[in-house]
Write a protein that holds these residues in place. Structure first.
Motif, PDB file in Angstrom:
ATOM      1  N   LEU A 225      40.674  55.219 -11.334  1.00  0.00           N
ATOM      2  CA  LEU A 225      40.229  54.177 -10.360  1.00  0.00           C
ATOM      3  C   LEU A 225      39.758  55.066  -8.976  1.00  0.00           C
ATOM      4  N   THR A 226      38.917  54.772  -7.980  1.00  0.00           N
ATOM      5  CA  THR A 226      38.453  55.532  -6.969  1.00  0.00           C
ATOM      6  C   THR A 226      39.314  55.193  -5.907  1.00  0.00           C
ATOM      7  N   MET A 227      39.261  55.926  -4.962  1.00  0.00           N
ATOM      8  CA  MET A 227      40.191  55.607  -3.721  1.00  0.00           C
ATOM      9  C   MET A 227      40.127  54.290  -3.158  1.00  0.00           C
ATOM     10  N   SER A 228      38.865  53.696  -3.172  1.00  0.00           N
ATOM     11  CA  SER A 228      38.983  52.402  -2.826  1.00  0.00           C
ATOM     12  C   SER A 228      39.360  51.253  -3.894  1.00  0.00           C
ATOM     13  N   GLY A 229      40.136  51.873  -5.158  1.00  0.00           N
ATOM     14  CA  GLY A 229      40.390  50.799  -6.149  1.00  0.00           C
ATOM     15  C   GLY A 229      39.480  50.327  -7.001  1.00  0.00           C
ATOM     16  N   LYS A 230      38.289  50.668  -6.883  1.00  0.00           N
ATOM     17  CA  LYS A 230      37.132  50.438  -8.048  1.00  0.00           C
ATOM     18  C   LYS A 230      37.296  51.215  -9.226  1.00  0.00           C
ATOM     19  N   LYS A 231      36.927  50.757 -10.434  1.00  0.00           N
ATOM     20  CA  LYS A 231      36.973  51.321 -11.665  1.00  0.00           C
ATOM     21  C   LYS A 231      35.921  52.465 -11.599  1.00  0.00           C
ATOM     22  N   MET A 232      36.221  53.857 -11.973  1.00  0.00           N
ATOM     23  CA  MET A 232      35.152  54.829 -11.918  1.00  0.00           C
ATOM     24  C   MET A 232      34.062  54.357 -13.118  1.00  0.00           C
ATOM     25  N   THR A 233      32.877  54.689 -12.547  1.00  0.00           N
ATOM     26  CA  THR A 233      31.717  54.573 -13.696  1.00  0.00           C
ATOM     27  C   THR A 233      31.872  55.611 -14.892  1.00  0.00           C
ATOM     28  N   ALA A 234      32.432  56.810 -14.357  1.00  0.00           N
ATOM     29  CA  ALA A 234      32.513  57.841 -15.596  1.00  0.00           C
ATOM     30  C   ALA A 234      33.776  58.443 -15.157  1.00  0.00           C
ATOM     31  N   PRO A 235      34.744  57.844 -16.095  1.00  0.00           N
ATOM     32  CA  PRO A 235      36.038  58.242 -15.768  1.00  0.00           C
ATOM     33  C   PRO A 235      36.391  59.676 -16.597  1.00  0.00           C
ATOM     34  N   HIS A 236      35.569  59.999 -17.569  1.00  0.00           N
ATOM     35  CA  HIS A 236      35.759  61.295 -17.966  1.00  0.00           C
ATOM     36  C   HIS A 236      35.868  62.362 -17.134  1.00  0.00           C
ATOM     37  N   ARG A 237      36.594  63.353 -17.414  1.00  0.00           N
ATOM     38  CA  ARG A 237      36.160  64.736 -16.483  1.00  0.00           C
ATOM     39  C   ARG A 237      35.688  65.812 -17.201  1.00  0.00           C
ATOM     40  N   ASN A 238      34.257  65.762 -16.966  1.00  0.00           N
ATOM     41  CA  ASN A 238      33.405  66.747 -17.721  1.00  0.00           C
ATOM     42  C   ASN A 238      34.014  68.287 -17.700  1.00  0.00           C
ATOM     43  N   TRP A 239      34.320  68.499 -16.410  1.00  0.00           N
ATOM     44  CA  TRP A 239      34.985  69.911 -16.253  1.00  0.00           C
ATOM     45  C   TRP A 239      36.157  70.263 -17.102  1.00  0.00           C
ATOM     46  N   MET A 240      37.047  69.247 -17.303  1.00  0.00           N
ATOM     47  CA  MET A 240      38.122  69.248 -18.219  1.00  0.00           C
ATOM     48  C   MET A 240      37.726  69.519 -19.679  1.00  0.00           C
ATOM     49  N   GLU A 241      36.816  69.009 -19.861  1.00  0.00           N
ATOM     50  CA  GLU A 241      36.339  69.165 -21.352  1.00  0.00           C
ATOM     51  C   GLU A 241      35.484  70.641 -21.507  1.00  0.00           C
ATOM     52  N   TRP A 242      34.678  70.878 -20.420  1.00  0.00           N
ATOM     53  CA  TRP A 242      34.004  72.243 -20.692  1.00  0.00           C
ATOM     54  C   TRP A 242      35.074  73.338 -20.706  1.00  0.00           C
ATOM     55  N   LEU A 243      35.954  73.096 -19.672  1.00  0.00           N
ATOM     56  CA  LEU A 243      37.205  74.191 -19.509  1.00  0.00           C
ATOM     57  C   LEU A 243      38.011  74.129 -21.038  1.00  0.00           C
ATOM     58  N   CYS A 244      38.196  73.111 -21.608  1.00  0.00           N
ATOM     59  CA  CYS A 244      39.103  73.360 -22.751  1.00  0.00           C
ATOM     60  C   CYS A 244      38.253  73.905 -23.645  1.00  0.00           C
ATOM     61  N   GLN A 245      36.960  73.687 -23.798  1.00  0.00           N
ATOM     62  CA  GLN A 245      36.018  74.541 -24.972  1.00  0.00           C
ATOM     63  C   GLN A 245      35.814  75.608 -24.528  1.00  0.00           C
ATOM     64  N   ARG A 246      35.827  76.245 -23.391  1.00  0.00           N
ATOM     65  CA  ARG A 246      35.739  77.654 -22.870  1.00  0.00           C
ATOM     66  C   ARG A 246      37.170  78.335 -23.476  1.00  0.00           C
ATOM     67  N   LEU A 247      38.038  77.804 -23.286  1.00  0.00           N
ATOM     68  CA  LEU A 247      39.400  78.480 -23.662  1.00  0.00           C
ATOM     69  C   LEU A 247      39.759  78.313 -24.679  1.00  0.00           C
ATOM     70  N   GLY A 248      38.843  77.701 -25.856  1.00  0.00           N
ATOM     71  CA  GLY A 248      39.143  77.469 -27.070  1.00  0.00           C
ATOM     72  C   GLY A 248      40.435  76.462 -27.443  1.00  0.00           C
ATOM     73  N   TYR A 249      40.648  75.511 -26.357  1.00  0.00           N
ATOM     74  CA  TYR A 249      41.776  74.625 -26.836  1.00  0.00           C
ATOM     75  C   TYR A 249      40.897  73.324 -27.369  1.00  0.00           C
ATOM     76  N   GLU A 250      41.502  72.607 -28.192  1.00  0.00           N
ATOM     77  CA  GLU A 250      41.138  71.452 -28.913  1.00  0.00           C
ATOM     78  C   GLU A 250      41.706  70.353 -28.084  1.00  0.00           C
ATOM     79  N   PHE A 251      40.975  69.223 -28.147  1.00  0.00           N
ATOM     80  CA  PHE A 251      41.799  68.130 -27.061  1.00  0.00           C
ATOM     81  C   PHE A 251      41.498  66.764 -27.624  1.00  0.00           C
ATOM     82  N   LYS A 252      42.159  65.752 -27.280  1.00  0.00           N
ATOM     83  CA  LYS A 252      41.804  64.274 -27.728  1.00  0.00           C
ATOM     84  C   LYS A 252      41.760  63.563 -26.380  1.00  0.00           C
TER      85      LYS A 252
END
Ligand SMILES: C[S@@+](CC[C@H](N)C(=O)[O-])C[C@H]1O[C@@H](n2cnc3c(N)ncnc32)[C@H](O)[C@@H]1O
Length: 273
Positions: A229-256
């Motif tokens: 949710l955003t600070m104003s309580g609305k649903k995020m349009t893109a809740p995924h954290r792309n940076w987290m997914e890129w980070l895991c890929q870079r570190l060679g960590y699998e994720f679900k």
């Protein structure tokens, strides 16, 4: 054969609210008591009898001292609250939101990670109270937060829980999760929770701190969550954290990824320790 002191310690700790006190602490109380009342010690040493007046008096005085000195009366007072885990979880906004899905969250998490025997919880808040919903038989739970108040409450809860089920052991400590050297030295674990913590650690300055913590935590699995949710309580349009997914890929960590109302969970596999 156990020594006189060992037998007394074991008897004193049979009281539920004293079960979490360390043997050394009870030992100290007994030593002081016997210094003050050498007759009691003499009588028990000559003839150890659990029905004797000396035995009853020793147990009674030691328990009273422990309750007074260590504030253990509080456990009895809050015990009713501990039984009502939902009430405690509802006292904090993150855990309150989760009460509607905790019972689905943990089976889904553990179907990915396997049932953990050791859990670390960084920036835990009152989340460790949800251990009641995890339905794990044997568990060591290490919880860390910078809030002393939370840590104190958790240790009371853990002592209470241990007294009703010896297979559960919990320990809470004040720890700043941004101190990488401290994080590195935490007990080795199967799963480490970092629920709604990394935004706080990163403080809007990139994601270097999160990366350092992820690398340093001695755990096979990391479970990292974010609000959706955003600070104003609305649903995020893109809740995924792309940076987290890129980070895991870079570190060679699998994720679900697991999606729940208002919260997204990254279940990250670091691999064997
Ligand atoms: C948003 S709450 C989340 C609590 C819990 N993880 C949950 O999701 O239910 C953030 C928690 O992190 C703790 N915290 C903040 N900075 C921290 C730090 N540097 N190290 C450890 N804990 C921290 C706060 O005291 C608070 O309990």
């Amino acid at each position: 054969m156990n020594t006189l002191i060992e037998r007394l310690i074991s008897k004193i700790k049979q009281k539920k609210e004293l079960a979490g006190v360390s043997d050394e602490t009870v030992n100290e109380v007994l030593v002081k008591l016997f210094k003050r009342e050498p007759k009691l010690f003499k009588e028990l040493s000559i003839k150890f009898n659990e029905k004797s007046a000396a035995y009853t008096k020793t147990i009674k005085l030691a328990r009273a001292k422990l309750r007074r000195s260590y504030g253990l009366f509080r456990v009895e007072k809050v015990e009713d609250d501990f039984k009502n885990v939902e009430k405690v979880l509802s006292s904090h906004s993150s855990t309150k939101e989760r009460t509607s899905f905790y019972s689905e969250l943990y089976p889904q998490l553990f179907s990915i990670t396997g049932k953990p025997a050791v859990i670390l919880d960084l920036g835990c808040g009152v989340n460790p109270f949800s251990v009641e919903v995890m339905k794990l038989k044997m568990l060591k739970y290490y919880a860390y937060d910078i809030s002393e108040k939370e840590v104190e409450l958790l240790n009371l809860f853990f002592a209470w829980k241990h007294s009703s089920d010896e297979r559960f052991v919990g320990k809470a400590e004040v720890l700043d999760a941004s101190k990488i050297e401290l994080v590195r030295k935490l007990p080795a674990a199967d799963v480490c929770f970092m629920f709604k913590l990394t935004d706080i650690l990163d403080r809007g300055k990139g994601h270097k701190k999160t990366e350092e913590v992820m690398k340093a935590v001695p755990s096979k699995w990391l479970v990292i969550s974010f609000p959706t949710l955003t600070m104003s309580g609305k649903k995020m349009t893109a809740p995924h954290r792309n940076w987290m997914e890129w980070l895991c890929q870079r570190l060679g960590y699998e994720f679900k990824v697991l999606n729940f109302p208002n919260e997204i969970f990254y279940v990250v596999r670091k691999g064997e320790l």
